[in-house]
Design an enzyme around this catalytic site. Structure first.
Site, PDB file in Angstrom:
ATOM      1  N   CYS A  90      35.182  48.970  29.891  1.00  0.00           N
ATOM      2  CA  CYS A  90      35.491  47.909  28.928  1.00  0.00           C
ATOM      3  C   CYS A  90      34.616  48.134  27.692  1.00  0.00           C
ATOM      4  O   CYS A  90      33.399  48.314  27.816  1.00  0.00           O
ATOM      5  CB  CYS A  90      35.254  46.542  29.547  1.00  0.00           C
ATOM      6  SG  CYS A  90      36.219  46.328  31.069  1.00  0.00           S
ATOM      7  N   CYS A 126      29.658  51.244  36.604  1.00  0.00           N
ATOM      8  CA  CYS A 126      31.028  50.745  36.785  1.00  0.00           C
ATOM      9  C   CYS A 126      31.980  51.887  36.474  1.00  0.00           C
ATOM     10  O   CYS A 126      31.715  52.677  35.573  1.00  0.00           O
ATOM     11  CB  CYS A 126      31.277  49.567  35.830  1.00  0.00           C
ATOM     12  SG  CYS A 126      32.824  48.688  36.144  1.00  0.00           S
ATOM     13  N   GLU A 161      20.575  45.154  38.128  1.00  0.00           N
ATOM     14  CA  GLU A 161      19.944  43.941  37.622  1.00  0.00           C
ATOM     15  C   GLU A 161      20.551  42.693  38.258  1.00  0.00           C
ATOM     16  O   GLU A 161      21.732  42.663  38.592  1.00  0.00           O
ATOM     17  CB  GLU A 161      20.062  43.910  36.099  1.00  0.00           C
ATOM     18  CG  GLU A 161      19.170  44.996  35.485  1.00  0.00           C
ATOM     19  CD  GLU A 161      19.178  45.015  33.970  1.00  0.00           C
ATOM     20  OE1 GLU A 161      18.129  45.347  33.400  1.00  0.00           O
ATOM     21  OE2 GLU A 161      20.207  44.707  33.357  1.00  0.00           O
ATOM     22  N   CYS A 202      25.366  37.881  29.953  1.00  0.00           N
ATOM     23  CA  CYS A 202      26.392  38.671  30.653  1.00  0.00           C
ATOM     24  C   CYS A 202      26.869  39.806  29.773  1.00  0.00           C
ATOM     25  O   CYS A 202      27.004  39.689  28.572  1.00  0.00           O
ATOM     26  CB  CYS A 202      27.552  37.809  31.141  1.00  0.00           C
ATOM     27  SG  CYS A 202      28.270  36.753  29.930  1.00  0.00           S
ATOM     28  N   CYS A 221      31.368  46.036  26.909  1.00  0.00           N
ATOM     29  CA  CYS A 221      30.433  45.761  28.007  1.00  0.00           C
ATOM     30  C   CYS A 221      29.402  46.880  28.130  1.00  0.00           C
ATOM     31  O   CYS A 221      29.756  48.057  28.192  1.00  0.00           O
ATOM     32  CB  CYS A 221      31.223  45.621  29.307  1.00  0.00           C
ATOM     33  SG  CYS A 221      30.177  45.529  30.775  1.00  0.00           S
ATOM     34  N   CYS A 264      23.351  35.536  39.271  1.00  0.00           N
ATOM     35  CA  CYS A 264      24.374  36.504  38.883  1.00  0.00           C
ATOM     36  C   CYS A 264      24.015  37.836  39.541  1.00  0.00           C
ATOM     37  O   CYS A 264      22.978  38.414  39.233  1.00  0.00           O
ATOM     38  CB  CYS A 264      24.391  36.606  37.359  1.00  0.00           C
ATOM     39  SG  CYS A 264      25.571  37.806  36.758  1.00  0.00           S
TER      40      CYS A 264
HETATM   41  N1  SAH Z   1      33.336  43.599  36.430  1.00  0.00           N
HETATM   42  C1  SAH Z   1      33.622  42.224  36.521  1.00  0.00           C
HETATM   43  C2  SAH Z   1      32.389  41.340  36.598  1.00  0.00           C
HETATM   44  C3  SAH Z   1      31.209  41.685  35.735  1.00  0.00           C
HETATM   45  S1  SAH Z   1      31.229  41.244  34.052  1.00  0.00           S
HETATM   46  C4  SAH Z   1      34.478  41.790  35.365  1.00  0.00           C
HETATM   47  O1  SAH Z   1      34.658  42.564  34.444  1.00  0.00           O
HETATM   48  O2  SAH Z   1      35.011  40.693  35.416  1.00  0.00           O
HETATM   49  C5  SAH Z   1      31.134  39.457  33.941  1.00  0.00           C
HETATM   50  C6  SAH Z   1      31.809  38.915  32.665  1.00  0.00           C
HETATM   51  O3  SAH Z   1      31.051  39.239  31.474  1.00  0.00           O
HETATM   52  C7  SAH Z   1      33.183  39.509  32.449  1.00  0.00           C
HETATM   53  O4  SAH Z   1      34.094  38.518  32.037  1.00  0.00           O
HETATM   54  C8  SAH Z   1      32.935  40.484  31.347  1.00  0.00           C
HETATM   55  O5  SAH Z   1      34.121  40.806  30.691  1.00  0.00           O
HETATM   56  C9  SAH Z   1      31.939  39.734  30.488  1.00  0.00           C
HETATM   57  N2  SAH Z   1      31.209  40.577  29.544  1.00  0.00           N
HETATM   58  C10 SAH Z   1      30.935  41.891  29.640  1.00  0.00           C
HETATM   59  N3  SAH Z   1      30.227  42.313  28.553  1.00  0.00           N
HETATM   60  C11 SAH Z   1      30.049  41.227  27.772  1.00  0.00           C
HETATM   61  C12 SAH Z   1      29.349  41.018  26.547  1.00  0.00           C
HETATM   62  N4  SAH Z   1      28.692  41.996  25.941  1.00  0.00           N
HETATM   63  N5  SAH Z   1      29.337  39.776  26.044  1.00  0.00           N
HETATM   64  C13 SAH Z   1      29.955  38.761  26.693  1.00  0.00           C
HETATM   65  N6  SAH Z   1      30.615  38.894  27.854  1.00  0.00           N
HETATM   66  C14 SAH Z   1      30.659  40.126  28.393  1.00  0.00           C
HETATM   67 FE1  SF4 Z   2      32.938  47.016  34.514  1.00  0.00          FE
HETATM   68 FE2  SF4 Z   2      31.844  45.740  32.445  1.00  0.00          FE
HETATM   69 FE3  SF4 Z   2      34.489  46.044  32.553  1.00  0.00          FE
HETATM   70 FE4  SF4 Z   2      33.276  44.351  34.250  1.00  0.00          FE
HETATM   71  S1  SF4 Z   2      33.366  44.149  32.025  1.00  0.00           S
HETATM   72  S2  SF4 Z   2      34.853  45.884  34.742  1.00  0.00           S
HETATM   73  S3  SF4 Z   2      31.328  45.454  34.602  1.00  0.00           S
HETATM   74  S4  SF4 Z   2      32.965  47.701  32.375  1.00  0.00           S
END
Ligand code: SAH
Ligand code: SF4
Length: 394
Positions: free
Chosen positions: A140, A136, A116, A369, A143, A129
């Site tokens: 996390c 991934c 996406e 995000c 996420c 974005c």
């Molecule tokens: N993998 C990279 C970049 C992608 S995520 C990273 O983790 O930094 C981009 C941002 O969105 C990151 O700061 C991530 O922690 C945040 N993010 C992920 N899931 C989210 C959610 N459900 N609500 C708000 N922010 C989120």
């Molecule tokens: Fe991967 Fe989501 Fe963690 Fe970013 S926030 S490293 S996309 S699992």
């Protein structure tokens, strides 16, 4: 075969000497790789640099995808290009537009995989974005992408291709002869889509070098931000080899909580991460690191957390981007309420840091995000799981 006129360097030796079977996609090749590909297809070496310059401008400045339109190239040469190369972008499968103007594209890449891409219009900028991986490897817990297994890294062409297809959709390639328009619809790029960009470093670097190239898309390095969960050994390379801005998904102020939220913390805990950030080349007051901090109710959002955060990052030129948690189906957390987020922001602000609260955008189309996940990939996986359970072929 023409003999190389310049001494062969290490770089040249690693580039393809012969074209692989089938047409090569020129999109995503660095200038050096494009030069090697043009030579392998029969371009005389003494012309190669000039040819790269011409093709580069057509592709990345004018957005042309048809060799026949490259009018400053001789007809024969256009035919040579068309016989050996293609100019392919990932294919847009669906495009959704939110009530707030945010656009979300589901994009198909080779192998039938999908990622996406989200375009977020704001008054003073337009941010794209983009994704760096399908799924991934990291998990996390807040996420949505983290619930999807890593399928593969995107190629440099698939990464820069996301920028180009968004420009196509926005109708933003320059028109020859028209006055230069300095206000760009797509003015900023954030590597904050699906995937961990530092686990696909070389392709991300090559794609961002293309985005920054002054003869093409010409985006300033200050308008490109790479977000990492904290892959410590690769962090310094971001400044040295790409030169873009850095954001770090910090999200917690104790290792105990960060281990749960961002499990890569078990490998590189907070103190190690902060050491890497303190040593970040090129850090200055005008080039601050962005600390991303997702606000999760009752998990990481107390006043004590805010005070600990300020203490931890002392001495690092930083701004703190507070992200109200974006919920997704089955998510194990809820969003902190706005009074809590505001109180948290105030503590940080009073300590001297900018602490903007990120407005969730495109929520009605699940474009905010952390919400990105390809529905078809999910379906495919569950079909495979069903097949495994029932012993039937998928
Ligand atoms: N993998 C990279 C970049 C992608 S995520 C990273 O983790 O930094 C981009 C941002 O969105 C990151 O700061 C991530 O922690 C945040 N993010 C992920 N899931 C989210 C959610 N459900 N609500 C708000 N922010 C989120
Ligand atoms: Fe991967 Fe989501 Fe963690 Fe970013 S926030 S490293 S996309 S699992």
């Amino acid at each position: 075969m023409t003999q190389p006129s310049a001494p062969i360097t290490q770089d040249v030796l690693t580039l393809p000497r012969k074209l692989p079977e089938g047409p090569v996609n020129l999109i995503g090749l660095t200038r050096d790789a494009m030069r090697a590909a043009l030579i392998a297809a029969g371009t005389p070496e003494r012309q190669a640099k000039m040819r790269v310059g011409q093709v580069w401008q057509w592709v990345y400045h004018w957005g042309v995808r048809d060799f026949a339109q490259m009018s400053n190239l001789a007809k024969d040469y256009r035919a040579l290009l068309a016989a050996n190369f293609v100019l392919d972008l990932p294919q847009v499968v669906t495009r959704q537009v939110s009530a707030d103007g945010t656009r979300k594209y589901l994009v198909r890449i080779a192998g039938g995989h999908e990622v996406e891409v989200v375009y977020i219009p704001e008054t003073d900028r337009g941010t794209l974005c983009i994704s760096s991986q399908v799924g991934c490897t990291l998990t996390c817990s807040f996420c949505h992408t983290g619930t999807q297994k890593l399928v593969r890294n995107l190629t440099a062409g698939e990464i820069i291709g996301q920028v180009m297809l968004a420009r196509d959709d926005l109708g933003e390639w320059p028109v020859p002869g028209a006055p230069k328009d300095e206000t760009r619809l797509l003015s900023n790029i954030v590597l904050m889509g699906m995937g961990e960009p530092l686990y696909n470093f070389d392709n991300v670097r090559d794609a961002m070098k293309i985005a920054m190239d002054p003869e093409g898309l010409s985006l300033s390095r200050r308008r490109i931000t790479l977000s990492t969960s904290g892959v410590v050994p690769e962090i310094a390379r971001t400044a040295v080899e790409i030169g873009c801005q850095l954001a770090v998904s910090f999200h917690a102020t104790t290792d105990e909580v960060r281990d749960l939220l961002v499990p890569i913390n078990k490998r590189w805990p907070i103190a190690t991460l902060l050491d890497a950030l303190r040593a970040y080349p090129g850090l200055s007051n005008s080039e601050r690191i962005t600390f991303e901090y997702v606000m999760l109710r009752g998990v990481n959002d107390t006043d004590a957390d805010a005070r600990r955060l300020v203490k931890l990052i002392k001495g690092i030129p930083a701004k703190i981007n507070l992200i109200p948690f974006n919920e997704w189906p089955g998510a194990p957390y809820t969003r902190s309420d706005s009074a809590r987020i505001k109180a948290f922001a105030d503590i940080i602000y009073k300590a001297g840091y900018a602490s903007p609260i990120r407005t969730p955008r495109g929520e009605d189309i699940m474009a905010a995000c952390g919400q990105l996940k390809s529905a078809t990939e999910r379906a495919r996986k569950s079909r495979a799981a069903i097949a495994a359970e029932t012993g039937l072929a998928p």
